[in-house]
Design a protein around this motif. Structure first.
Motif, short mmCIF file in Angstrom:
data_model
loop_
_atom_site.label_atom_id
_atom_site.label_comp_id
_atom_site.label_asym_id
_atom_site.label_seq_id
_atom_site.Cartn_x
_atom_site.Cartn_y
_atom_site.Cartn_z
N PRO A 15 0.82 -0.85 -0.13
CA PRO A 15 0.67 -0.54 -0.10
C PRO A 15 1.36 1.24 -0.02
O PRO A 15 0.37 1.99 -0.82
CB PRO A 15 -0.41 -0.05 1.59
N ALA A 16 1.73 1.57 0.56
CA ALA A 16 2.88 2.65 1.16
C ALA A 16 3.82 2.61 -0.59
O ALA A 16 3.42 3.49 -1.16
CB ALA A 16 3.62 2.65 1.91
N ALA A 17 4.07 1.56 -1.50
CA ALA A 17 4.12 1.91 -2.47
C ALA A 17 3.33 2.49 -2.95
O ALA A 17 3.73 2.44 -4.50
CB ALA A 17 5.25 0.51 -2.71
N MET A 18 2.44 1.62 -3.10
CA MET A 18 0.94 1.39 -4.49
C MET A 18 0.90 3.65 -3.97
O MET A 18 0.69 4.30 -5.40
CB MET A 18 0.00 1.47 -4.45
N ALA A 19 0.33 4.08 -3.25
CA ALA A 19 0.63 5.51 -2.89
C ALA A 19 1.90 6.39 -3.51
O ALA A 19 1.57 7.54 -3.50
CB ALA A 19 0.41 5.93 -1.13
N VAL A 20 3.22 6.00 -3.01
CA VAL A 20 4.09 6.76 -3.25
C VAL A 20 4.06 7.27 -4.84
O VAL A 20 4.03 7.41 -5.69
CB VAL A 20 5.37 6.43 -3.51
N LEU A 21 3.84 5.98 -5.58
CA LEU A 21 3.53 5.41 -6.96
C LEU A 21 2.62 6.85 -7.64
O LEU A 21 2.93 7.33 -8.49
CB LEU A 21 3.56 4.17 -7.71
N VAL A 22 0.94 6.47 -7.19
CA VAL A 22 0.33 7.38 -7.58
C VAL A 22 0.98 8.81 -7.29
O VAL A 22 0.52 9.84 -8.41
CB VAL A 22 -0.88 7.15 -7.18
N GLU A 23 1.14 9.16 -6.30
CA GLU A 23 1.47 10.79 -5.78
C GLU A 23 2.89 10.91 -6.45
O GLU A 23 2.44 11.97 -7.05
CB GLU A 23 2.61 10.58 -4.08
N GLY A 31 -3.84 6.05 -13.38
CA GLY A 31 -4.32 5.14 -13.83
C GLY A 31 -3.44 3.94 -13.98
O GLY A 31 -3.70 2.37 -13.63
N ARG A 32 -2.92 3.49 -15.23
CA ARG A 32 -2.36 3.24 -16.25
C ARG A 32 -1.37 2.03 -14.69
O ARG A 32 -0.87 1.18 -15.02
CB ARG A 32 -2.02 2.90 -16.77
N LEU A 33 -0.10 2.81 -14.44
CA LEU A 33 0.44 2.60 -13.78
C LEU A 33 0.55 1.97 -12.13
O LEU A 33 1.19 1.39 -12.24
CB LEU A 33 1.55 3.71 -13.05
N GLY A 34 -0.24 2.23 -11.34
CA GLY A 34 -1.27 2.19 -10.54
C GLY A 34 -1.63 0.13 -11.05
O GLY A 34 -1.55 -1.15 -9.97
N LEU A 35 -2.30 0.09 -11.73
CA LEU A 35 -2.56 -1.35 -12.01
C LEU A 35 -1.64 -2.11 -12.82
O LEU A 35 -1.94 -3.10 -12.31
CB LEU A 35 -3.63 -1.12 -13.54
N MET A 36 -0.83 -1.85 -13.07
CA MET A 36 0.34 -2.25 -13.58
C MET A 36 1.63 -2.76 -12.71
O MET A 36 1.85 -4.07 -12.70
CB MET A 36 0.87 -1.44 -15.10
#
Length: 112
Positions: A15-23, A31-36
């Motif tokens: 979850p932390a990696a996803m938050a930083v990725l999206v941020e 959206g694409r990077l989060g799903l990927m």
């Protein structure tokens, strides 16, 4: 409490990696990077575990087989962590909290 070692692609940092990725990703790619990230992480993790189970011999003398599989599954995380530490940008929130406003402005400009 003893820390728990987990396979690299099903880790509690997800979850932390996803938050930083999206941020820190550009708005058009969020959206694409989060799903990927989610889809690729699980798929690659499944493939890696299957390969580790096939490659490691079952009659190991040093470690029980299941422990060797778990240890081999930690290798990608051990390789990826220093790379992420070195290559991932700091969070704009972290930079702002530490008074690094010029860096916040340049980071926000690059991801907007």
């Amino acid at each position: 409490m003893r820390p728990r070692l987990s396979p690299p692609f099903s880790n509690p940092q997800g979850p932390a990696a996803m938050a930083v990725l999206v941020e820190v990703s550009p708005a058009a790619w969020r959206g694409r990077l989060g799903l990927m990230e989610v889809g690729m992480a699980f798929a690659l993790g499944e493939v890696f575990v299957c390969v580790a189970c096939i490659v490691l011999p079952e009659d190991m003398t040093l470690l029980p087989w299941w422990r060797a599989v778990m240890l081999s599954c930690a290798v990608p995380a051990a390789v990826a962590l220093p790379l992420a530490w070195r290559l991932a940008p700091e969070s704009p929130h972290y930079l702002a909290l530490h008074g690094r406003t010029e860096e916040v402005a340049s980071l926000l400009t690059s991801i907007a």
